[in-house]
Design a protein around this motif. Structure first.
Motif, PDB file in Angstrom:
ATOM      1  N   TYR A   1       5.417  37.754  28.429  1.00 41.39           N
ATOM      2  CA  TYR A   1       5.334  38.359  29.608  1.00 41.39           C
ATOM      3  C   TYR A   1       4.448  37.348  31.172  1.00 41.39           C
ATOM      4  CZ  TYR A   1       4.732  41.908  26.094  1.00 41.39           C
ATOM      5  OH  TYR A   1       5.010  42.773  24.965  1.00 41.39           O
TER       6      TYR A   1
ATOM      7  N   LEU B   1       8.036  41.867  31.151  1.00 41.92           N
ATOM      8  CA  LEU B   1       8.883  41.649  30.051  1.00 41.92           C
ATOM      9  C   LEU B   1      10.064  40.954  31.076  1.00 41.92           C
ATOM     10  CD1 LEU B   1       9.670  43.551  26.860  1.00 41.92           C
ATOM     11  CD2 LEU B   1       8.499  41.558  26.820  1.00 41.92           C
TER      12      LEU B   1
ATOM     13  N   GLU C   1      15.181  50.023  26.850  1.00 41.11           N
ATOM     14  CA  GLU C   1      14.343  51.438  26.336  1.00 41.11           C
ATOM     15  C   GLU C   1      15.687  52.353  26.493  1.00 41.11           C
ATOM     16  OE1 GLU C   1      12.683  54.436  26.878  1.00 41.11           O
ATOM     17  OE2 GLU C   1      12.443  53.202  28.609  1.00 41.11           O
TER      18      GLU C   1
ATOM     19  N   LYS D   1       9.034  46.997  28.943  1.00 37.05           N
ATOM     20  CA  LYS D   1       9.138  47.739  27.873  1.00 37.05           C
ATOM     21  C   LYS D   1       9.091  49.407  27.552  1.00 37.05           C
ATOM     22  CE  LYS D   1       7.781  47.359  22.811  1.00 37.05           C
ATOM     23  NZ  LYS D   1       6.730  46.862  21.984  1.00 37.05           N
TER      24      LYS D   1
END
Length: 279
Positions: free
Chosen positions: A60, A70, A86, A103
């Motif tokens: 992080y 990330l 994602e 994320k």
């Protein structure tokens, strides 16, 4: 959730020994006939390669501005680290490359930053454009495949394989649209467009692929995407299982055999499709 800790090195050695014992190593690999498939519009792909100015891990970012990002880094010398984001976009990171990304993409855009060299295969979403921040310019994906080289010193080059890309200078806001067969370079603080017909610039990014703690569903998606094949996973638990695996110039048959042997799965070929399931 279904989870195993496979040893893919053992699986590959077993496969190699079997092929050698059966005198199959010098024969032409079995070809899986390509199925004519209707590809949904939202999967129109965009590929990008970018070069900017470092064991593989996630962390992080502690900076306040990017506290929720990330960062994925690849410091291996030989392998290409493959990661699916994602939104379904795939990143191929070369040595010393890193990418920072959220994320989950929220808002009206998908924005990431890149350092080093990478190939992106971007899932198309017209209502949420994909933006890549480099040192001197911003690259906006308009549904395409393209190669980018950029460094911290300001060097920049982009080559479009198909579709089109918009490149915008950060200092003055000047932008240029680059289409298939064209390139653009950033020289003396200006963008210059010219012709480029090299169609083999993307090949090296898929010859040595390494997946780190990646879902089997994402691994199979990359295999299908790069080989015009049709590999099917049967069962949601199987799709969610994670695997560390490396492929080196393997064809579809070899890659699916390595996966099946590593996870002790059933593999069968029906016409032009390879099915993988739990035994």
């Amino acid at each position: 959730m279904f989870r195993k800790e496979p040893n893919t090195d053992v699986a590959w050695c077993a496969l190699y020994s079997r092929l050698q014992n059966e005198n199959l190593l010098n024969e032409e690999p079995v070809q899986i006939k390509q199925r004519k498939r209707i590809i949904p519009v939202y999967w129109a792909a965009a590929c990008i390669i970018a070069l900017l100015g470092t064991t593989i891990f996630f962390l992080y970012n502690s900076d306040k501005k990017s506290a929720d990002l990330l960062t994925l880094q690849n410091t291996e010398n030989e392998n290409i680290l493959v990661k699916t984001l994602e939104d379904g976009s795939t990143v191929y990171l070369t040595s010393n490359a890193s990418v920072s990304y959220p994320k989950s993409f929220s808002g009206n855009k998908r924005e990431i930053s890149l350092k080093g060299e990478a190939l992106f295969d971007v899932a198309k979403n017209p209502s949420k454009p994909f933006l890549i921040e480099t040192e001197k310019v911003t690259v906006k994906v308009l549904g395409t495949a393209f190669k980018v080289k950029s460094s911290a010193e300001g060097d920049f080059e982009l080559v479009v394989q198909r579709g089109r890309v918009r490149v915008t200078e950060k200092v003055n806001g000047n932008s240029i649209v680059v289409t298939a067969g064209q390139s653009v370079s950033f020289i003396d603080n200006h963008l210059f467009k010219y012709s480029n017909k090299d169609s083999n610039i993307f090949n090296r990014y898929t010859s040595k692929m390494r997946f780190k703690d990646e879902t089997l569903q994402n691994i199979v998606h990359v295999i299908n995407q790069n080989n015009d094949s049709f590999v099917v996973l049967k069962g949601d638990l199987l799709k969610a299982s994670r695997l560390n695996v490396q492929f080196y110039k393997n064809n579809v048959n070899e890659m699916t055999q390595i996966i099946s042997m590593a996870l002790n799965l059933k593999r069968e070929i029906r016409q032009d499709t390879i099915f993988i399931s739990q035994p």
